[in-house]
Design a protein around this motif. Structure first.
Motif, PDB file in Angstrom:
ATOM      1  N   PRO A 150     -13.008   9.648  77.584  1.00 13.32           N
ATOM      2  CA  PRO A 150     -13.907  10.408  78.468  1.00 13.32           C
ATOM      3  C   PRO A 150     -14.729   9.534  79.418  1.00 13.32           C
ATOM      4  O   PRO A 150     -15.019   9.944  80.541  1.00 13.32           O
ATOM      5  CB  PRO A 150     -14.830  11.145  77.494  1.00 13.32           C
ATOM      6  N   GLU A 151     -15.072   8.324  78.975  1.00 10.68           N
ATOM      7  CA  GLU A 151     -15.899   7.452  79.835  1.00 10.68           C
ATOM      8  C   GLU A 151     -15.220   7.164  81.167  1.00 10.68           C
ATOM      9  O   GLU A 151     -15.868   6.853  82.153  1.00 10.68           O
ATOM     10  CB  GLU A 151     -16.189   6.113  79.132  1.00 10.68           C
ATOM     11  N   LYS A 152     -13.882   7.239  81.168  1.00 10.87           N
ATOM     12  CA  LYS A 152     -13.163   6.903  82.408  1.00 10.87           C
ATOM     13  C   LYS A 152     -12.979   8.102  83.329  1.00 10.87           C
ATOM     14  O   LYS A 152     -12.575   7.948  84.475  1.00 10.87           O
ATOM     15  CB  LYS A 152     -11.788   6.327  82.060  1.00 10.87           C
ATOM     16  N   CYS A 153     -13.242   9.306  82.817  1.00 13.67           N
ATOM     17  CA  CYS A 153     -12.987  10.515  83.627  1.00 13.67           C
ATOM     18  C   CYS A 153     -14.079  10.682  84.679  1.00 13.67           C
ATOM     19  O   CYS A 153     -15.262  10.561  84.388  1.00 13.67           O
ATOM     20  CB  CYS A 153     -12.934  11.742  82.722  1.00 13.67           C
ATOM     21  N   THR A 154     -13.646  10.943  85.928  1.00 11.17           N
ATOM     22  CA  THR A 154     -14.618  11.152  87.002  1.00 11.17           C
ATOM     23  C   THR A 154     -14.644  12.612  87.454  1.00 11.17           C
ATOM     24  O   THR A 154     -15.300  12.953  88.430  1.00 11.17           O
ATOM     25  CB  THR A 154     -14.271  10.281  88.233  1.00 11.17           C
ATOM     26  N   GLY A 155     -13.914  13.462  86.761  1.00 14.71           N
ATOM     27  CA  GLY A 155     -13.955  14.891  87.095  1.00 14.71           C
ATOM     28  C   GLY A 155     -13.206  15.259  88.359  1.00 14.71           C
ATOM     29  O   GLY A 155     -13.563  16.223  89.026  1.00 14.71           O
TER      30      GLY A 155
END
Lengths: 651, 155
Positions: B8-13
Motif C-alpha cells: 500500500p505504501e507504493k500506491c498513489t491512487g
C-alpha cells in the motif's frame, strides 16, 4: 440541503431524443451534457463521429461552441464574460479516462474575465475519468442561477442542487462537505469548485478541483461565480468505454510512459514534477525574483533543489488518472506554525508565485511558501497573478507609491503572513483588495503614475505565468499574440519533429518569432485530448498512436499540427468579434524591461518587439494590421466557410 | 503459488489497475466492473488496492451451492459463468468482500488472476501490485499481523 432541489434526467423522453444510447465512436462517451442555469434544466445532446473527428474535445470543441454560441443577439460582438449567454465549457477528450498516463483532464473554455475574450485553461485529477464513465464528453453551461447551486452528476442522474450552505466555503471545504454529504471518498467523487475569490468575481479567480488541480487562467472562476454555480460534483460513472484497439492503446500508453521515464527532456519531470524549475530556471534568468527587480538569487539557492523541497514534508503520492509520474503529491507540514496541516505540493509556479516573486526566498520559508500556495488554491486565486499583484504592492509600498494607509497595513518583501492577509482582502474584495481583485493590469491603471510602470501584465488584460520572460522571449511573444490570454504555442517539445531547429538563440528576436510561429498547433491538439501537458512530453507520433488506438482513426503529426492551427484560427475569429486588435498585443513596461543583472542582463526584448510581431504575423498568415487570419490561411486550414464572415463575400 | 502482493505504501491512487482489470475481465474499460479496487485512507492522502487473496480455504467456493467456483490453471478461484446461477452466496461468504455480483449478467465475478498474467500488476506504474510466489498463500494474515505490530509500536 433541504430545499429547491431541481431534478432532471437525461432519460426524460424529450431530452433523450437526440442522445445516442451507445457511443458509436470508440474513445468517446458520445454525448455532451447541456446545463441551463436560468431555466434549471439539464439535458444530453448527441454529437456525431464526424464532429468528434473535426473537434476532438477540450479546446477544439470549446472554441467551436464559443464561435457558434457567444455572438450577441444583435450579431455584433460577443457577449461579455458576465453575461448569462456566456458559455462555460468543461471538456474532456478522446484519451480521458483511458490508461494513458495523466488522463483525468479537463479543459475549461469560456469568455474569460481577464481579457473578456476566449480562453482555455487546463486541470487534471479525475474530472475527465468520472465524467466519461457517466457517459458525457463535456459539460456546456449557460444561463445564470439566482441562488447558489451545484451540479450533481451520477450516470444518468443530473441535478442542480441547492448550494447555499456551501457559499463562503473554500474549495477544499466544499469538496470535504460534498464527500461527507454524498458518502463518497477518494476518487469515487470528483469535485471542481470555486472558493471565495470566485464567488466575489475576482478577475483572476480559478476553478480548483480534487485537492490541488487548478484551471487558473483568465478568470474562469469569476465566470463560474457569476453563474452562481458553486461546484460540479461527478460520481465515478459505471458505464463502459469502448476503444478501437485496446491492446494497441495499452502498448502506446506504455511506450509513452517509457519515453517519459527515460528521455532526458522529461526524466526530471518524471522524477520530481516541476520542482527542478526553481534552480534550473534561475540559471537562465527565468526565475522571477521580487517583481522582476533582480535576477540574482541568494547564494543558497541549492537549498531549493527538488530533493530538498521534498525533504521537509511527509509525502504521499496523489496521482491523476492512470498516472505514474512522481509529480502530484499531498504533503504534511512537519513543523512550524502550520505543523500537521495537509497541503498540495506546489508546482514550480507555486514556488515562484507564492515565494520568489514576493521575496520569500529564504530556505526557512519553504514550508510557509508551500502553505500559502495551498491557501491560494483553496481561495481559488491564480497563484501566478497573485504573485504579480502581491510583489507589485510590496515594491510600491517600499518605494512609497502605495502607502501603508492606503493598503491598511505594512507589507514588506517576503512577508508570508502579510501576503495571506492580502489574499483574504482580494478574495473577499475588502478595502484596497477590491481594487486588486480587478487583476494586475486594471489595478495598476487605477493607481497610475510610477506604480503602473512597476506592474507585470499584458495590455490585453492577462497576466503571464510564473517566470521572468525577459529570459524566455518565446513565451512573452506567444501569450502576447495568443487569442486565449495564455499560451497558444507552448514550450518546445521535440521541435525537430515538426521541422523546427532543436535550439535557437534565445535573444535573437527574429529567430524567436519564427520558432513561436513554427511550433504552433501542437499545444491546442494536446489540450483537446483530455491529457495532462506533462504526460505528453513525447513525440507527436507517439501521442497520435494512442489517439488512433483509442478511436480507430489514422492521424499523423501533420494532422495534429493542422488541427491545432485551425483551432487557433477559430479562437482568433471569436476574439476579433469581441474587439481584439493587434494594438493590444503588448507587454507592460516592467514586463518587457531589460534585466539589470543575472544571466539575461542587458538583453532587451523591447528593442526587438515590433520586428518580432511583424515576423510572427507573416509566418502564421494573419493580417498584421487587423489581426485577421488571411483568406488563404483560412482556406488552407479547411475553414473556407469562415472567409465570408471575416473578409466579406467578395474575398 | 503465485499471488498478487500489494504494497500500500507504493500506491498513489491513480486507479490504472482498475482500468486494466476491467478491460481484461470484460473487454471494455469500465472501472465499475474491475475486481481490484482502490480505497482511500487518511482523508484523501493515502490509497490501497485490494482484491481476492485466493485463500487456501476458499469460503466462496465452499458456499457456492452449484459448484460454479473452481480452481483454474493459475490456482485462482474462478467463477464458471455457465454454472453460476447468480444467488450471491459467495459475495456474502467472502470475508474480504472481494466476490462481486454483476446485475447486467446476473452472475458473480471475482479475480481469476487473469489466468496467470494479471493485468493489474502489469499496469501498476509504481509496483504497488506485484505477482509473486509467496511462502504462505494467506499472506494477508501475515500482512495484517505485521501492520498491527508496527502500529502498536508507535502507541
Amino acid at each position: 440541503m433541504t430545499t429547491a432541489t431541481v431534478r432532471t434526467s437525461a432519460n426524460v423522453p424529450k431530452a433523450a431524443k437526440g442522445a445516442a444510447a451507445q457511443p458509436a465512436q470508440p474513445g468517446f462517451a458520445g454525448k455532451l451534457l447541456r446545463v441551463d442555469l436560468t431555466k434549471k434544466r439539464c439535458w444530453a445532446e448527441a454529437w456525431s463521429p464526424a464532429e468528434m473527428q473535426e473537434l476532438l474535445g477540450g479546446i477544439g470543441l470549446g472554441a467551436m461552441i464559443l464561435y457558434r454560441e457567444t455572438k450577441t443577439k444583435s450579431g455584433k460582438g460577443n457577449v461579455s464574460w458576465d453575461h448569462p449567454d456566456n458559455r462555460l465549457i468543461l471538456a474532456t477528450g478522446p484519451l480521458a479516462g483511458l490508461p494513458v498516463w495523466g488522463t483525468g483532464g479537463l479543459t475549461v473554455v469560456t469568455i474569460g474575465a481577464g481579457t473578456n475574450g476566449p480562453t482555455s485553461t487546463q486541470a487534471n485529477g479525475f474530472f475527465g475519468t468520472n465524467l466519461k464513465y457517466c457517459g458525457y464528453d463535456a459539460i456546456v453551461i449557460q444561463g445564470q442561477s439566482k441562488d447558489w447551486v451545484y451540479l450533481y452528476i451520477n450516470d444518468d442522474t443530473l441535478e442542480l442542487r441547492d448550494a447555499r450552505d456551501l457559499a463562503g466555503k473554500d474549495t477544499w471545504e466544499t469538496q470535504d462537505t460534498l464527500s461527507g454529504k454524498l458518502g463518497l471518498t477518494g476518487h469515487q467523487l470528483s469535485v471542481y469548485s470555486i472558493g471565495p475569490a470566485g464567488e466575489n468575481l475576482c478577475r483572476f479567480a480559478a476553478i480548483q478541483g480534487d485537492y490541488g488541480h487548478v484551471a487558473s487562467k483568465n478568470g474562469v472562476g469569476a465566470v463560474m461565480g457569476r453563474k452562481k454555480l458553486k461546484a460540479v460534483a461527478i460520481v465515478k460513472g459505471t458505464k463502459p468505454l469502448a476503444v478501437a484497439d485496446p491492446r494497441g492503446l495499452m502498448q502506446a500508453a506504455d511506450d509513452i510512459a517509457h519515453a517519459l521515464k527515460t528521455d532526458p527532456g522529461s526524466k526530471s519531470l518524471y522524477e520530481y514534477g516541476t520542482l527542478p524549475g526553481v534552480v534550473n530556471l534561475s540559471k537562465l534568468g527565468v526565475l522571477p525574483i521580487k517583481n522582476y527587480t533582480t535576477n540574482v538569487p541568494p547564494a543558497d539557492i541549492t537549498e531549493w533543489a527538488a530533493p530538498k523541497l521534498r525533504e521537509g514534508f511527509d509525502h504521499r503520492g496523489h496521482q491523476c488518472n492512470a498516472c505514474g509520474m512522481h509529480h502530484c503529491h499531498m504533503s504534511i507540514i512537519r513543523s512550524g506554525p502550520n505543523k500537521g496541516q495537509t497541503i498540495d505540493e506546489p508546482e514550480y509556479e507555486g514556488w515562484s508565485g507564492a515565494g520568489w516573486t514576493i521575496g520569500a526566498t529564504r530556505p526557512d520559508q519553504i514550508a510557509d511558501v508551500a502553505w500559502l500556495n495551498t491557501q491560494l488554491d483553496r481561495a481559488c486565486l491564480d497563484v501566478n497573478e497573485f504573485g504579480w499583484i502581491c510583489g507589485w504592492v510590496m515594491e510600491c509600498q517600499e518605494k512609497g507609491y502605495i502607502t501603508e494607509q492606503q493598503l491598511g497595513f505594512k507589507l514588506a518583501w517576503g512577508d508570508i503572513k502579510g501576503a495571506h492577509r492580502l489574499m483574504e482582502m482580494i478574495s473577499h474584495r475588502k478595502g484596497f483588495g477590491n481594487i486588486l481583485a480587478e487583476g494586475v493590469k486594471r489595478a495598476a491603471e487605477k493607481i497610475g503614475g510610477p506604480a503602473k510602470d512597476c506592474a507585470i501584465y499584458f495590455e490585453k488584460g492577462a497576466a503571464p505565468r510564473g517566470h521572468d520572460h525577459r529570459g524566455r522571449w518565446e513565451e512573452m511573444l506567444d501569450v502576447a499574440t495568443a487569442s486565449t490570454g495564455t499560451m497558444e504555442t507552448g514550450n518546445p517539445t521535440f521541435p525537430t519533429e515538426v521541422g523546427q531547429p532543436a535550439r535557437i538563440n534565445p535573444y535573437d528576436g527574429e529567430q524567436v518569432a519564427h520558432y513561436v510561429a513554427g511550433l504552433r498547433g501542437r499545444k491546442n491538439f494536446e489540450d483537446s485530448l483530455g491529457v495532462c501537458i506533462f504526460t505528453v512530453r513525447c513525440t507527436l507520433e507517439l501521442i497520435c498512436r494512442a489517439l488512433n488506438a483509442a478511436t480507430g482513426w489514422n492521424w499523423t503529426w501533420a494532422d495534429a499540427v493542422r488541427f491545432g492551427r485551425r483551432t487557433a484560427a477559430i479562437n482568433r475569429v471569436v476574439a476579433l468579434r469581441g474587439g481584439y486588435t493587434p494594438a493590444i498585443e503588448k507587454p507592460s513596461k516592467r514586463y518587457s524591461s531589460t534585466p539589470v543583472d543575472g544571466p539575461a542582463k542587458g538583453q532587451s526584448i523591447a528593442a526587438q518587439w515590433d520586428k518580432m510581431i511583424d515576423v510572427w504575423y507573416n509566418d502564421v498568415g494573419y493580417d498584421r494590421k487587423t489581426g485577421k487570419p488571411l483568406p488563404e490561411t483560412l482556406r488552407g486550414l479547411g475553414l473556407d466557410w469562415l472567409v465570408p464572415e471575416v473578409w466579406g463575400k467578395k474575398a | 503459488m503465485k499471488v498478487l502482493k500489494i504494497t500500500p505504501e507504493k500506491c498513489t491512487g491513480c486507479l490504472r489497475c482498475e482500468l486494466a482489470c476491467s478491460y481484461m475481465q470484460t473487454g471494455q474499460y469500465q472501472p465499475a466492473k474491475s475486481v481490484i479496487r482502490v480505497s482511500p485512507f487518511e482523508g484523501h492522502t493515502s490509497y490501497a488496492p485490494y482484491t481476492c487473496t485466493q485463500c487456501a480455504e476458499g469460503w466462496c467456493m465452499t458456499a457456492c451451492p452449484v459448484g460454479a467456483i473452481t480452481i483454474n490453471v493459475a490456482g485462482a478461484k474462478d467463477v464458471r459463468d455457465d454454472v453460476c446461477v447468480g444467488c450471491k452466496l459467495c459475495t456474502i461468504a467472502c470475508p474480504y468482500g472481494t466476490a462481486f455480483y454483476d446485475p447486467d449478467t446476473r452472475k458473480a465475478f471475482k479475480c481469476n488472476l487473469c489466468g496467470g498474467d494479471p493485468a493489474c500488476a502489469s499496469a501498476c506504474p509504481t509496483a504497488a501490485i506485484t505477482y509473486e510466489d509467496t511462502a504462505t498463500v494467506d499472506w494477508i494474515g501475515d500482512f495484517a499481523a505485521h501492520r498491527a505490530g508496527r502500529l502498536l509500536e508507535t502507541v
